[in-house]
Design a protein around this motif. Structure first.
Motif, short mmCIF file in Angstrom:
data_model
loop_
_atom_site.label_atom_id
_atom_site.label_comp_id
_atom_site.label_asym_id
_atom_site.label_seq_id
_atom_site.Cartn_x
_atom_site.Cartn_y
_atom_site.Cartn_z
N ARG A 132 49.06 46.98 44.44
CA ARG A 132 49.03 46.87 42.98
C ARG A 132 48.35 48.09 42.39
NH1 ARG A 132 46.88 41.26 43.05
NH2 ARG A 132 48.64 39.91 43.41
N LYS A 181 40.03 42.06 41.30
CA LYS A 181 40.16 41.00 42.30
C LYS A 181 38.95 41.01 43.24
CE LYS A 181 43.46 39.38 45.81
NZ LYS A 181 42.95 39.73 47.15
N TRP A 202 44.75 34.63 39.74
CA TRP A 202 44.68 35.59 40.85
C TRP A 202 45.95 36.43 40.99
CZ3 TRP A 202 40.08 36.63 42.59
CH2 TRP A 202 39.08 35.64 42.56
N ASP A 203 47.10 35.82 40.68
CA ASP A 203 48.36 36.58 40.85
C ASP A 203 48.71 37.40 39.61
OD1 ASP A 203 48.83 34.37 39.29
OD2 ASP A 203 50.76 33.88 40.21
N GLN A 204 47.83 37.38 38.62
CA GLN A 204 48.10 38.19 37.42
C GLN A 204 46.92 39.09 37.08
OE1 GLN A 204 49.63 35.65 34.10
NE2 GLN A 204 49.79 34.13 35.72
#
Ligand SMILES: [Zn+2]
Length: 210
Positions: free
Chosen positions: A17, A183, A174-176
């Motif tokens: 990411r 994180k 968490w996924d965004q």
């Protein structure tokens, strides 16, 4: 000191990411074309007594050093909840982050972290301790994240945020999350809070492949 709380896979995903930040290895090459002292075109060479190539002005002798930028931010906490911001700007528009931004001249790191909370979330914070430091060498940035106490709940989105909210550990998206450092800082915080001891830590964030 970096805790090994994260599996290799987690770090790789987070780094992937981070790699989307849109800056390539070319950032290590100078973007400077002209001297900011006299306006002449610069050349790239290793100055005498130096070891790295720099943008050098042969007309006036100015050497244009380029060094990493410092990003300062904080993890504002109110009771059990953490303040997060949804980004209204690129990179990572629409993803969630902790308030952070480039340090300005003539301010301290802690002042910068508090200023970013005010700018991005209209949030007043008391900066506590330096908590995480991450080097991101491929984009020449260093993140310094502080733990902070949110002084009141009268916050609202600043111009760089679409939305600002307090979340419990279970509500963290968490996924965004926008950046690997967000994180990792949140993971460290939750782990430390469970143990009741906050341990400062540092680490590196690298692209998944070079
Ligand atoms: Zn010059």
């Amino acid at each position: 000191m970096e805790s090994c709380a994260f599996s290799e896979a987690d770090v790789t995903i987070a780094c992937a990411r981070e790699g989307l930040q849109g800056v390539s290895d070319d950032t290590r090459k100078s973007l400077i074309k002209f001297c900011n002292s006299c306006g002449a075109a610069v050349t790239r060479r290793i100055p005498e007594g130096d070891t790295l190539e720099r943008a050098v002005c042969d007309a006036c002798g100015t050497i244009h050093y380029q060094n990493p930028k410092i990003v300062v931010g904080c993890l504002p906490v109110h009771g059990e909840r953490i303040l997060i911001c949804k980004r209204a700007i690129e990179p990572r528009y629409g993803l969630w982050t902790l308030p952070a931004g480039f340090m300005e001249n003539n301010e301290t790191a802690a002042e910068g972290a508090a200023r970013e909370a005010l700018e991005e979330a209209n949030a007043r914070v008391a900066i506590e301790d330096l908590y995480t430091v991450y080097s991101i060498p491929h984009i020449s940035q260093v993140y310094m994240m502080f733990r902070a106490k949110l002084l009141d709940t009268d916050f609202s989105p600043g111009i760089e945020s679409l939305e600002v909210k307090l979340v419990t550990a279970d509500e963290i998206p968490w996924d965004q999350l926008a950046f690997a450092m967000v994180k990792r800082t949140l993971e460290a915080y939750l782990e430390d809070r469970k143990r009741g001891v906050f341990v400062p830590r540092f680490g590196d964030i690298r692209p998944p492949q070079r």
